[in-house]
Scaffold this motif. Sequence first.
Motif, PDB file in Angstrom:
ATOM      1  N   SER A  78       0.755  -1.352  -0.061  1.00  0.00           N
ATOM      2  CA  SER A  78      -0.139   0.205   0.036  1.00  0.00           C
ATOM      3  C   SER A  78       0.979   1.184  -0.010  1.00  0.00           C
TER       4      SER A  78
ATOM      5  N   GLY B  38       4.396  -0.149  -0.615  1.00  0.00           N
ATOM      6  CA  GLY B  38       4.467  -1.187  -1.612  1.00  0.00           C
ATOM      7  C   GLY B  38       4.950  -0.586  -2.962  1.00  0.00           C
ATOM      8  N   TYR B  39       5.379   0.451  -2.999  1.00  0.00           N
ATOM      9  CA  TYR B  39       6.110   1.232  -3.963  1.00  0.00           C
ATOM     10  C   TYR B  39       7.415   1.333  -4.125  1.00  0.00           C
TER      11      TYR B  39
ATOM     12  N   LYS C 237       0.056  -9.251  -8.897  1.00  0.00           N
ATOM     13  CA  LYS C 237       1.343  -8.898  -8.637  1.00  0.00           C
ATOM     14  C   LYS C 237       1.928  -9.413  -7.309  1.00  0.00           C
TER      15      LYS C 237
ATOM     16  N   ASP D 296      -5.315  -1.022   3.763  1.00  0.00           N
ATOM     17  CA  ASP D 296      -5.851  -0.003   3.416  1.00  0.00           C
ATOM     18  C   ASP D 296      -7.325   0.005   4.292  1.00  0.00           C
TER      19      ASP D 296
ATOM     20  N   ARG E 143     -18.229  -2.358  -3.350  1.00  0.00           N
ATOM     21  CA  ARG E 143     -16.793  -2.026  -3.604  1.00  0.00           C
ATOM     22  C   ARG E 143     -17.115  -1.334  -4.903  1.00  0.00           C
TER      23      ARG E 143
HETATM   24  N1  UDP Z   1      -0.057  -1.556  -4.304  1.00  0.00           N
HETATM   25  C1  UDP Z   1       1.266  -1.377  -4.024  1.00  0.00           C
HETATM   26  N2  UDP Z   1       2.186  -1.605  -4.895  1.00  0.00           N
HETATM   27  C2  UDP Z   1       1.703  -1.634  -6.271  1.00  0.00           C
HETATM   28  C3  UDP Z   1       0.423  -1.458  -6.721  1.00  0.00           C
HETATM   29  C4  UDP Z   1      -0.639  -1.444  -5.600  1.00  0.00           C
HETATM   30  O1  UDP Z   1       1.429  -1.621  -2.877  1.00  0.00           O
HETATM   31  O2  UDP Z   1       2.717  -1.448  -6.912  1.00  0.00           O
HETATM   32  C5  UDP Z   1      -1.214  -1.646  -3.440  1.00  0.00           C
HETATM   33  C6  UDP Z   1      -2.284  -0.456  -3.279  1.00  0.00           C
HETATM   34  O3  UDP Z   1      -1.819   0.776  -2.758  1.00  0.00           O
HETATM   35  C7  UDP Z   1      -3.447  -0.930  -2.491  1.00  0.00           C
HETATM   36  C8  UDP Z   1      -3.368  -2.617  -3.062  1.00  0.00           C
HETATM   37  O4  UDP Z   1      -1.938  -2.622  -3.512  1.00  0.00           O
HETATM   38  O5  UDP Z   1      -3.184  -0.744  -1.268  1.00  0.00           O
HETATM   39  C9  UDP Z   1      -4.552  -3.136  -3.920  1.00  0.00           C
HETATM   40  O6  UDP Z   1      -5.621  -3.069  -3.535  1.00  0.00           O
HETATM   41  P1  UDP Z   1      -6.630  -3.472  -4.352  1.00  0.00           P
HETATM   42  O7  UDP Z   1      -7.981  -3.313  -3.476  1.00  0.00           O
HETATM   43  O8  UDP Z   1      -6.797  -3.093  -5.729  1.00  0.00           O
HETATM   44  O9  UDP Z   1      -6.344  -5.020  -4.360  1.00  0.00           O
HETATM   45  P2  UDP Z   1      -6.769  -6.280  -5.355  1.00  0.00           P
HETATM   46  O10 UDP Z   1      -8.408  -6.009  -5.510  1.00  0.00           O
HETATM   47  O11 UDP Z   1      -5.920  -5.974  -6.727  1.00  0.00           O
HETATM   48  O12 UDP Z   1      -6.366  -7.678  -4.580  1.00  0.00           O
END
Ligand code: UDP
Length: 240
Positions: free
Chosen positions: A108, A135-136, A163, A188, A211
Amino acid sequence: MMKADVMGAKFHSLTLSEAVNAGVSLIGTGCHRVVTPNSEIVYEALKNPELMELINTSSLVLPDGIGVVYASKILGCPVKQKVAGIDFAQGLMEALAGTDKTFYFLGSKPGVADGAKEKLLEKYPGLNIVGTADGYFKDDAAAAEKIRQTGADVVFVCLGAPKQEFWIKNHGEATGASLLIGLGGCLDVFSGNVNRAPDIMIKLGLEWLYRLYKEPKRIGRMCRLPLFLFKAVGTRLRGK
Ligand code: UDP
């Protein structure tokens, strides 16, 4: 453990508490990946054999989402219940708070994992959180090494799907952790930045609708849910 084959993705058929017990018992027995695919991810895996292989070689495969639960019923091999990643994560924290088992939160935006840590320490006194990172990051090996230095047992990997699942596959061993779980947007929610759907909507299987209301841009991804169920019906009718 019983498995349910949902169009090639083999899910463990467990109640939430059975899943949590299974997770706890894996700690200390090597490096394990836990995945919680929803129907979008299974749909993607139908076209991506590498992703399907990754799902099916995970130590625990939990059905996160009502789409997978319905599809398993349509296909005649129902899973016991939906086990959302977030509920599994909370069950683990409840089970391990006050023990010597340690947690690390990866993912995140900057600040979110720390916010989650603060909130979760209030909720689960005695929870042992030994590190956090956003996560960046650019350097995967450095991120894994940072985790290794904390000696964490359990890592919540929140980079978005798929990812995070590939990250665990490629770098999980290097973290030295025992249990790495792909948990999408959970940090989050734990930090309070994003609200989960009201309980009544979760019970009715309408979390996806909430959502969608909060994040209308998910519409493209969510269109796969009915497509996925149609595909399940087709598979069943063909008797596969
Ligand atoms: N995120 C991250 N790094 C990245 C891309 C995404 O840390 O390079 C985080 C983003 O901030 C969010 C989470 O990954 O907190 C993705 O959340 P999402 O609810 O979209 O998850 P999904 O439904 O894809 O499992």
